[in-house]
Design a protein around this motif. Structure first.
Motif, short mmCIF file in Angstrom:
data_model
loop_
_atom_site.label_atom_id
_atom_site.label_comp_id
_atom_site.label_asym_id
_atom_site.label_seq_id
_atom_site.Cartn_x
_atom_site.Cartn_y
_atom_site.Cartn_z
N MET A 108 0.61 -0.90 -0.07
CA MET A 108 -0.08 0.06 0.13
C MET A 108 0.86 1.32 -0.13
SD MET A 108 -3.49 -0.29 1.94
CE MET A 108 -2.74 0.91 3.60
N LYS A 109 2.23 1.23 -0.39
CA LYS A 109 3.27 2.24 -0.63
C LYS A 109 2.87 3.07 0.77
CE LYS A 109 3.15 2.34 -4.85
NZ LYS A 109 2.97 2.93 -6.15
N ASN A 110 2.67 4.32 0.58
CA ASN A 110 2.37 5.12 2.24
C ASN A 110 0.75 5.46 2.33
OD1 ASN A 110 4.71 5.26 3.02
ND2 ASN A 110 5.93 7.17 1.78
N GLU A 111 0.30 4.91 1.60
CA GLU A 111 -1.24 5.01 1.60
C GLU A 111 -1.54 4.51 3.17
OE1 GLU A 111 -3.28 6.28 -0.14
OE2 GLU A 111 -1.76 6.73 -2.16
N LYS A 112 -1.61 5.90 4.27
CA LYS A 112 -1.86 5.50 5.81
C LYS A 112 -3.62 5.36 5.28
CE LYS A 112 1.26 7.18 7.85
NZ LYS A 112 2.38 8.17 8.97
N LEU A 113 -4.76 4.34 6.21
CA LEU A 113 -6.22 4.75 6.35
C LEU A 113 -6.06 5.49 7.73
CD1 LEU A 113 -7.00 1.20 5.19
CD2 LEU A 113 -6.85 2.88 4.10
N THR A 114 -6.96 5.79 8.27
CA THR A 114 -8.23 6.48 8.65
C THR A 114 -8.64 6.21 9.73
OG1 THR A 114 -10.53 7.17 8.04
CG2 THR A 114 -8.52 8.98 7.29
N GLU A 150 -29.95 -4.21 3.43
CA GLU A 150 -29.76 -4.14 1.66
C GLU A 150 -28.70 -2.38 1.21
OE1 GLU A 150 -29.94 -5.53 -1.04
OE2 GLU A 150 -30.82 -6.68 0.13
N ARG A 151 -28.68 -1.56 2.64
CA ARG A 151 -28.01 -0.59 2.42
C ARG A 151 -26.81 -0.57 3.52
NH1 ARG A 151 -31.51 4.81 1.92
NH2 ARG A 151 -29.39 5.45 2.57
N VAL A 152 -25.95 -0.02 3.66
CA VAL A 152 -24.51 -0.27 3.59
C VAL A 152 -24.97 1.30 5.09
CG1 VAL A 152 -23.19 -1.26 2.02
CG2 VAL A 152 -23.51 1.37 2.48
N SER A 153 -23.70 0.94 5.91
CA SER A 153 -23.47 1.95 6.93
C SER A 153 -22.89 3.99 6.34
CB SER A 153 -23.30 2.10 8.33
OG SER A 153 -21.68 1.68 7.61
N ALA A 154 -23.52 4.77 6.33
CA ALA A 154 -23.13 6.23 6.47
C ALA A 154 -21.23 5.60 6.82
CB ALA A 154 -23.32 6.80 7.13
N CYS A 155 -20.61 5.21 6.81
CA CYS A 155 -19.02 4.83 7.52
C CYS A 155 -18.72 4.37 6.10
CB CYS A 155 -19.16 4.40 8.96
SG CYS A 155 -16.90 3.88 8.62
N VAL A 156 -19.45 3.52 5.88
CA VAL A 156 -19.12 2.39 4.27
C VAL A 156 -19.16 3.10 3.10
CG1 VAL A 156 -19.30 0.50 3.17
CG2 VAL A 156 -19.81 0.08 5.85
N ALA A 157 -20.38 4.30 3.64
CA ALA A 157 -20.82 4.90 2.48
C ALA A 157 -19.36 6.00 2.33
CB ALA A 157 -21.93 5.07 1.96
N ARG A 158 -19.35 6.61 2.61
CA ARG A 158 -18.24 7.58 2.70
C ARG A 158 -17.23 6.93 2.13
NH1 ARG A 158 -20.21 9.48 8.07
NH2 ARG A 158 -18.65 8.09 8.87
N ASN A 159 -17.17 5.60 2.68
CA ASN A 159 -15.40 5.13 2.61
C ASN A 159 -15.20 4.12 1.22
OD1 ASN A 159 -13.60 6.89 4.56
ND2 ASN A 159 -15.41 5.70 5.59
N THR A 160 -16.67 4.00 1.27
CA THR A 160 -16.30 2.84 -0.36
C THR A 160 -15.10 3.59 -1.73
OG1 THR A 160 -18.33 2.24 -0.06
CG2 THR A 160 -17.62 1.53 -1.95
N LYS A 161 -15.83 4.32 -2.07
CA LYS A 161 -14.95 4.64 -3.29
C LYS A 161 -13.42 5.40 -3.39
CE LYS A 161 -14.14 8.31 -6.66
NZ LYS A 161 -14.18 10.05 -7.45
N ARG A 162 -12.45 5.48 -1.94
CA ARG A 162 -11.09 5.61 -1.56
C ARG A 162 -10.59 3.86 -1.27
NH1 ARG A 162 -6.18 6.82 0.26
NH2 ARG A 162 -6.15 6.65 2.40
N LEU A 163 -11.59 3.48 -0.33
CA LEU A 163 -11.19 1.53 -0.31
C LEU A 163 -11.49 1.06 -1.43
CD1 LEU A 163 -12.92 1.12 3.18
CD2 LEU A 163 -10.16 1.87 2.69
N SER A 164 -12.45 1.18 -1.82
CA SER A 164 -12.41 0.32 -3.43
C SER A 164 -10.68 0.78 -4.79
CB SER A 164 -13.48 0.21 -4.00
OG SER A 164 -14.19 0.31 -4.02
N GLY A 165 -10.28 1.66 -4.94
CA GLY A 165 -9.35 2.08 -5.62
C GLY A 165 -8.55 1.59 -5.04
N LEU A 166 -8.05 1.56 -3.46
CA LEU A 166 -6.48 0.88 -2.75
C LEU A 166 -6.93 -0.27 -2.77
CD1 LEU A 166 -6.74 3.23 0.36
CD2 LEU A 166 -5.00 3.27 -1.67
#
Length: 122
Positions: free
Chosen positions: A1-7, A24-40
Motif C-alpha cells: 500500500m506504499k504510504n497510503e495511511k488509512l484513517t 440492503e443499505r450500507v452504513s454512512a461510514c461504509v458509504a463515504r469510504n467505499t470509493k477510496r477503499l475500492s481504489g486501494l
C-alpha cells in the motif's frame, strides 16, 4: 500500500464490511469510504452487487489487530488477546507466555517492533 495511511473511519468501514453487511443499505461510514477503499483494492463488489473485503484488506486488518494486541500487552501483561493474534505474536517472538500461566510479557523484539511502528506513525 506504499504510504497510503488509512484513517480510523476507513478502518471502521473495512471492519464493518468484514463483519458482514446484514441489510440492503450500507452504513454512512461504509458509504463515504467505499470509493477510496475500492481504489486501494481493499473493497470489491461481488457478483450480486454486495461489498466484500479483499485478501489484502484481511491481511491489513490482521496486522492492525496484532499491532493493537502488542500495544495492549505492553501496557498490561494481563490484557486479553484473540487466539490468532496471541499465536502469531508468540510465533514471531514478540510476546512470551508468562510462567505464572496468565498473560504475556513483551519481548525485546516486541519492544523494538513497537518503536518501529511508532516511527512509522501506525
Amino acid at each position: 500500500m506504499k504510504n497510503e495511511k488509512l484513517t480510523t473511519d476507513e478502518y471502521d468501514a473495512l471492519e464493518q464490511v468484514a463483519a458482514g453487511i446484514k441489510t440492503e443499505r450500507v452504513s454512512a461510514c461504509v458509504a463515504r469510504n467505499t470509493k477510496r477503499l475500492s481504489g486501494l483494492k481493499l473493497l470489491s463488489f461481488r457478483g450480486d452487487g454486495r461489498l466484500s473485503i479483499t485478501d489484502k484488506a484481511q491481511q491489513l486488518l490482521f496486522v492492525r489487530r496484532c499491532i493493537n494486541g502488542l500495544r495492549a500487552i505492553a501496557a498490561d501483561p494481563l490484557a486479553p488477546l484473540e487466539k490468532d493474534v496471541a499465536y502469531f505474536l508468540g510465533k514471531k517472538a514478540h510476546i512470551i507466555a508468562r510462567e505464572a500461566g496468565e498473560g504475556y510479557d513483551i519481548s525485546d523484539k516486541g519492544r523494538e517492533s513497537l518503536v518501529d511502528i511508532g516511527t512509522l506513525g501506525m
